[in-house]
Design a protein around this motif. Structure first.
Motif, PDB file in Angstrom:
ATOM      1  N   TRP A 185       0.932   4.027  -2.927  1.00 26.90           N
ATOM      2  CA  TRP A 185       0.672   5.442  -2.646  1.00 26.90           C
ATOM      3  C   TRP A 185       1.845   6.304  -3.101  1.00 26.90           C
ATOM      4  O   TRP A 185       1.658   7.390  -3.658  1.00 26.90           O
ATOM      5  CB  TRP A 185       0.375   5.672  -1.167  1.00 26.90           C
ATOM      6  CG  TRP A 185      -1.064   5.497  -0.836  1.00 26.90           C
ATOM      7  CD1 TRP A 185      -1.622   4.492  -0.104  1.00 26.90           C
ATOM      8  CD2 TRP A 185      -2.149   6.341  -1.246  1.00 26.90           C
ATOM      9  NE1 TRP A 185      -2.992   4.648  -0.041  1.00 26.90           N
ATOM     10  CE2 TRP A 185      -3.337   5.794  -0.723  1.00 26.90           C
ATOM     11  CE3 TRP A 185      -2.233   7.506  -2.010  1.00 26.90           C
ATOM     12  CZ2 TRP A 185      -4.585   6.353  -0.937  1.00 26.90           C
ATOM     13  CZ3 TRP A 185      -3.479   8.077  -2.224  1.00 26.90           C
ATOM     14  CH2 TRP A 185      -4.631   7.513  -1.691  1.00 26.90           C
TER      15      TRP A 185
ATOM     16  N   ASP B 130      -8.572   0.357   0.734  1.00 27.26           N
ATOM     17  CA  ASP B 130      -8.366   0.557   2.176  1.00 27.26           C
ATOM     18  C   ASP B 130      -9.687   0.481   2.933  1.00 27.26           C
ATOM     19  O   ASP B 130      -9.737   0.000   4.062  1.00 27.26           O
ATOM     20  CB  ASP B 130      -7.695   1.908   2.444  1.00 27.26           C
ATOM     21  CG  ASP B 130      -6.218   1.904   2.094  1.00 27.26           C
ATOM     22  OD1 ASP B 130      -5.656   0.808   1.909  1.00 27.26           O
ATOM     23  OD2 ASP B 130      -5.640   2.998   1.978  1.00 27.26           O
TER      24      ASP B 130
ATOM     25  N   SER C 111       0.832  -1.205   0.000  1.00 30.80           N
ATOM     26  CA  SER C 111       0.000   0.000   0.000  1.00 30.80           C
ATOM     27  C   SER C 111       0.867   1.256   0.000  1.00 30.80           C
ATOM     28  O   SER C 111       0.606   2.203  -0.754  1.00 30.80           O
ATOM     29  CB  SER C 111      -0.937  -0.001   1.206  1.00 30.80           C
ATOM     30  OG  SER C 111      -1.754   1.149   1.190  1.00 30.80           O
TER      31      SER C 111
ATOM     32  N   LEU D   6      -6.856   2.867  -4.393  1.00 32.89           N
ATOM     33  CA  LEU D   6      -6.241   2.603  -3.092  1.00 32.89           C
ATOM     34  C   LEU D   6      -7.168   2.975  -1.944  1.00 32.89           C
ATOM     35  O   LEU D   6      -7.242   2.264  -0.943  1.00 32.89           O
ATOM     36  CB  LEU D   6      -4.911   3.350  -2.977  1.00 32.89           C
ATOM     37  CG  LEU D   6      -3.804   2.821  -3.890  1.00 32.89           C
ATOM     38  CD1 LEU D   6      -2.643   3.800  -3.940  1.00 32.89           C
ATOM     39  CD2 LEU D   6      -3.349   1.448  -3.441  1.00 32.89           C
TER      40      LEU D   6
END
Length: 87
Positions: A36, A84, A32, A80
């Protein structure tokens, strides 16, 4: 300069593909954060090329593809955020 540009861009694309298929594809804990980082770098690259064109007062290499980078980074960031939320 053209050869160096091609080498750097090829390495960047290869690194992006590696990030997608190794850390992200294999579910690394850092996946992740890597994704990002990639989204932020992509957005910064797009904004920088637009800014450089404005500063130059005309076309600057990369201006034509800068909007594609911004759209791709927004799509990645949105993906993303959704991922999440589903965890």
């Amino acid at each position: 300069p053209a050869t160096g540009f091609a080498i750097v861009n090829s390495a960047l694309v290869a690194f992006g593909l590696w990030c997608r298929f190794v850390p992200v594809g294999k579910g690394w804990r850092a996946a992740s954060a890597i994704a990002w980082s990639w989204a932020i770098i992509e957005a910064a690259n797009g904004v920088a090329h637009i800014g450089l064109a404005i500063a130059a007062g005309g076309y600057f290499p990369g201006l034509a593809t800068a909007p594609l980078l911004l759209v791709a980074s927004a799509f990645l960031a949105r993906s993303l955020v959704v991922a999440d939320r589903t965890r």
